[in-house]
Design a protein around this motif. Sequence first.
Motif, PDB file in Angstrom:
ATOM      1  N   PHE A 492       0.806  -1.216   0.000  1.00 39.78           N
ATOM      2  CA  PHE A 492       0.000   0.000   0.000  1.00 39.78           C
ATOM      3  C   PHE A 492       0.843   1.273   0.000  1.00 39.78           C
ATOM      4  N   SER A 493       2.150   1.109   0.028  1.00 41.58           N
ATOM      5  CA  SER A 493       3.027   2.271  -0.032  1.00 41.58           C
ATOM      6  C   SER A 493       3.200   2.717  -1.484  1.00 41.58           C
ATOM      7  N   GLY A 494       4.006   3.744  -1.692  1.00 48.27           N
ATOM      8  CA  GLY A 494       4.280   4.193  -3.043  1.00 48.27           C
ATOM      9  C   GLY A 494       5.550   3.601  -3.624  1.00 48.27           C
ATOM     10  N   ARG A 495       6.130   2.602  -2.953  1.00 50.16           N
ATOM     11  CA  ARG A 495       7.423   2.074  -3.393  1.00 50.16           C
ATOM     12  C   ARG A 495       7.355   1.098  -4.557  1.00 50.16           C
ATOM     13  N   PRO A 496       6.344   0.228  -4.667  1.00 54.68           N
ATOM     14  CA  PRO A 496       6.360  -0.767  -5.744  1.00 54.68           C
ATOM     15  C   PRO A 496       6.415  -0.127  -7.141  1.00 54.68           C
ATOM     16  N   GLN A 497       7.188  -0.775  -8.017  1.00 56.81           N
ATOM     17  CA  GLN A 497       7.277  -0.346  -9.401  1.00 56.81           C
ATOM     18  C   GLN A 497       6.109  -0.936 -10.189  1.00 56.81           C
ATOM     19  N   PRO A 498       5.836  -0.391 -11.391  1.00 53.94           N
ATOM     20  CA  PRO A 498       4.738  -0.944 -12.204  1.00 53.94           C
ATOM     21  C   PRO A 498       4.884  -2.449 -12.409  1.00 53.94           C
ATOM     22  N   GLY A 499       3.814  -3.165 -12.188  1.00 53.28           N
ATOM     23  CA  GLY A 499       3.808  -4.612 -12.375  1.00 53.28           C
ATOM     24  C   GLY A 499       4.200  -5.401 -11.145  1.00 53.28           C
ATOM     25  N   GLU A 500       4.823  -4.765 -10.150  1.00 54.88           N
ATOM     26  CA  GLU A 500       5.296  -5.512  -8.968  1.00 54.88           C
ATOM     27  C   GLU A 500       4.136  -5.964  -8.080  1.00 54.88           C
ATOM     28  N   ARG A 501       3.100  -5.137  -7.999  1.00 59.34           N
ATOM     29  CA  ARG A 501       1.965  -5.545  -7.166  1.00 59.34           C
ATOM     30  C   ARG A 501       1.265  -6.757  -7.788  1.00 59.34           C
ATOM     31  N   ARG A 502       1.102  -6.742  -9.117  1.00 57.54           N
ATOM     32  CA  ARG A 502       0.501  -7.904  -9.774  1.00 57.54           C
ATOM     33  C   ARG A 502       1.355  -9.147  -9.544  1.00 57.54           C
ATOM     34  N   GLU A 503       2.639  -9.006  -9.684  1.00 58.16           N
ATOM     35  CA  GLU A 503       3.539 -10.150  -9.473  1.00 58.16           C
ATOM     36  C   GLU A 503       3.431 -10.667  -8.042  1.00 58.16           C
ATOM     37  N   PHE A 504       3.336  -9.733  -7.089  1.00 56.71           N
ATOM     38  CA  PHE A 504       3.194 -10.114  -5.682  1.00 56.71           C
ATOM     39  C   PHE A 504       1.882 -10.871  -5.460  1.00 56.71           C
ATOM     40  N   MET A 505       0.794 -10.359  -6.026  1.00 59.15           N
ATOM     41  CA  MET A 505      -0.503 -11.013  -5.880  1.00 59.15           C
ATOM     42  C   MET A 505      -0.465 -12.425  -6.464  1.00 59.15           C
ATOM     43  N   GLU A 506       0.053 -12.574  -7.639  1.00 54.43           N
ATOM     44  CA  GLU A 506       0.066 -13.875  -8.310  1.00 54.43           C
ATOM     45  C   GLU A 506       0.981 -14.864  -7.604  1.00 54.43           C
ATOM     46  N   SER A 507       2.123 -14.406  -7.140  1.00 54.97           N
ATOM     47  CA  SER A 507       3.073 -15.323  -6.493  1.00 54.97           C
ATOM     48  C   SER A 507       2.572 -15.812  -5.139  1.00 54.97           C
ATOM     49  N   ASN A 508       1.638 -15.075  -4.528  1.00 58.33           N
ATOM     50  CA  ASN A 508       1.095 -15.467  -3.221  1.00 58.33           C
ATOM     51  C   ASN A 508      -0.321 -16.028  -3.317  1.00 58.33           C
ATOM     52  N   GLY A 509      -0.792 -16.258  -4.538  1.00 55.39           N
ATOM     53  CA  GLY A 509      -2.128 -16.825  -4.708  1.00 55.39           C
ATOM     54  C   GLY A 509      -3.239 -15.901  -4.285  1.00 55.39           C
ATOM     55  N   LEU A 510      -3.031 -14.584  -4.387  1.00 53.13           N
ATOM     56  CA  LEU A 510      -4.018 -13.603  -3.945  1.00 53.13           C
ATOM     57  C   LEU A 510      -4.918 -13.205  -5.113  1.00 53.13           C
ATOM     58  N   ARG A 511      -6.212 -13.124  -4.849  1.00 53.36           N
ATOM     59  CA  ARG A 511      -7.170 -12.763  -5.893  1.00 53.36           C
ATOM     60  C   ARG A 511      -7.892 -11.461  -5.585  1.00 53.36           C
ATOM     61  N   TYR A 512      -8.107 -11.142  -4.316  1.00 54.37           N
ATOM     62  CA  TYR A 512      -8.902  -9.975  -3.940  1.00 54.37           C
ATOM     63  C   TYR A 512      -8.109  -9.041  -3.032  1.00 54.37           C
ATOM     64  N   VAL A 513      -8.481  -7.761  -3.082  1.00 55.87           N
ATOM     65  CA  VAL A 513      -7.974  -6.755  -2.149  1.00 55.87           C
ATOM     66  C   VAL A 513      -9.173  -6.090  -1.491  1.00 55.87           C
ATOM     67  N   LEU A 514      -9.221  -6.143  -0.179  1.00 57.53           N
ATOM     68  CA  LEU A 514     -10.240  -5.440   0.592  1.00 57.53           C
ATOM     69  C   LEU A 514      -9.666  -4.091   0.990  1.00 57.53           C
ATOM     70  N   TYR A 515     -10.345  -3.016   0.589  1.00 56.47           N
ATOM     71  CA  TYR A 515      -9.810  -1.668   0.795  1.00 56.47           C
ATOM     72  C   TYR A 515     -10.790  -0.858   1.638  1.00 56.47           C
ATOM     73  N   THR A 516     -10.385  -0.553   2.868  1.00 59.36           N
ATOM     74  CA  THR A 516     -11.186   0.219   3.812  1.00 59.36           C
ATOM     75  C   THR A 516     -10.320   1.355   4.352  1.00 59.36           C
ATOM     76  N   PRO A 517     -10.833   2.207   5.211  1.00 55.86           N
ATOM     77  CA  PRO A 517      -9.982   3.242   5.808  1.00 55.86           C
ATOM     78  C   PRO A 517      -8.746   2.683   6.515  1.00 55.86           C
ATOM     79  N   ASP A 518      -8.802   1.447   7.002  1.00 51.26           N
ATOM     80  CA  ASP A 518      -7.622   0.854   7.636  1.00 51.26           C
ATOM     81  C   ASP A 518      -6.511   0.640   6.623  1.00 51.26           C
ATOM     82  N   GLU A 519      -6.846   0.144   5.440  1.00 53.87           N
ATOM     83  CA  GLU A 519      -5.832  -0.046   4.394  1.00 53.87           C
ATOM     84  C   GLU A 519      -5.365   1.301   3.847  1.00 53.87           C
ATOM     85  N   ALA A 520      -6.298   2.256   3.726  1.00 52.35           N
ATOM     86  CA  ALA A 520      -5.924   3.584   3.220  1.00 52.35           C
ATOM     87  C   ALA A 520      -4.903   4.258   4.142  1.00 52.35           C
ATOM     88  N   ALA A 521      -4.980   3.926   5.452  1.00 51.91           N
ATOM     89  CA  ALA A 521      -4.047   4.525   6.409  1.00 51.91           C
ATOM     90  C   ALA A 521      -2.632   3.963   6.277  1.00 51.91           C
TER      91      ALA A 521
END
Length: 551
Positions: A492-521
């Motif tokens: 959720f930081s600004g550090r990942p480069q383009p495509g890195e979040r997708r790679e992270f999601m796929e490598s960890n078997g992640l399909r969904y992101v739940l985004y609430t004020p807690d994640e926004a913080a």
Amino acid sequence: MPTVRQTSDPPAGEASAAEWRWVALVSLAVIVATCIPYLFGWFITPPGSQYMGLLANPDEHNVYLGWMRQAERGRLLFLDPFTTEPQQAGFFHGFFLTLGIAARLTHVPLIGVYHIARVICGMLLLIGIYALAVQILDGLLARRLAWGLAALSSGFGWLYAAIRPGAAVHPVDFGPGLVMPEAITFLSLLLNPLFCFSVFLMVVLWTAYLAAVRANSWKLAALAGAAGFLLGNVHTYNVITVWLTLVLYIAGLAIIGRRLPAREALFAGLVAVMSAPFVIYQYSLFQANAVFREKALTLTLTPPAAFFIAGYGLVFLLAIPGAIVALGRRDKPQVLLVAWAAATLLLVFFAPVSFQRKMAEGLHVPLCLLAALFVGGWLAAKLRHRMAATLAVALVILGMPSNALFVARGFHDLTTNNAAYVHVLMPPLYLRSDTVEAMRWLRDHATMDEAVLCAPLAGSYVPGAAGTTVFIGHWAETLHYPDKLGDVLWFFSGRPQPGERREFMESNGLRYVLYTPDEAALGPFNPGASPDFDLVLARPQAQLFRLAPAD
């Protein structure tokens, strides 16, 4: 010197219908009292929120609710839904399997089934404790004192908190840090149906075993073994306590009587054999399942001895002369109490296992019976009956402050939504209604294999509420928890480069992101601004995103 009792007092092994009516009524009163904080929590639910039905340490209860959700969906063998490492379903837990099936058949929400189980198992435990007291103690005073101490007492945590409110270490019954509900009967009644049921099985085991010895009955011995068999699945490590208790008991009788007690030894052998299957199963699972093994190796060691013992307070102090009286009388059932307490203490302080402090479960029961043996039996024989009864009531009252303060703190935590524990990432007691709705969408549309990424506060609830796996949600059930916490902050930081979040999601078997004020913080990244994520549910306080198909 034999105990002097009133002629109307029942001897060990006998109880009148009036006794059972009394214990049923007072047990029901205690159980009803334990429901009041939950009703209060529901009543004060803030607008736009939903009370999740829990009181203390919701992360622990959410593990159980996660297993129940799997059972409700038809699983016989459970996975760890709080971690995304590859794993095979292999964990069998009959208690939560039964509760999950009950939820499926009755359409009662999981948390409702959970509390119904807490009420039923709490009643069983309290009545079971009295049944064990009937097997061992003479007279109404001693039995009712044993029950009162077990149901309502704890230790000196309240006093230590008053003297040193900011201390880093404190007695295990009450304080600002580690409290052990499994160590205190009332806290188990208040919080945890699993603890109630497992201690109930131990009580049934010993009650049936003593009755078997008294009646020379293999059927009753088999009943004790059956309780041990169930105990092996419900709380496997308690079987270790049972085995060591039997060893100490038989050895003690052999020393006292200068010969091997054959009948007791044969019945003990039957109990040991019948309680072994799930111990073997759990050991095999530990060897074969890497995820289960890593969780089991999470350290939960016993606090310093002084703070552990102080958590039992007057009960522990009075149990010492009670044990001396029991050994001096050479009364076999009373010697069993000494063996049970001694075995548990040996394991709590010296067992070379990662789950050391968890071995305390059930200790409160023999300590309370030994204390009642001394005060309600030996000491009461030397006092006037009214004076002895007054002393018994005073002891129960003196043992209550820590439990009362624990409940009071529970009311405070409900009014603040666990705000005092955010720094240790303890989940809240209320979730935003929008967050709950997002979890319901996952429950209806996602599978357990489609894992969810979110902050650990909401992540604690995802497996039970949504029935899906979560990337991070529990300090012990989530493998490599500190590293994954860092991964979530990175995501959720600004550090990942383009495509890195997708790679992270796929490598960890992640399909969904739940985004609430807690994640926004956690950082500036909003999945809605990325083409890698599709919005599937939008609410003012919660959005749910699914990883978009790769180009």
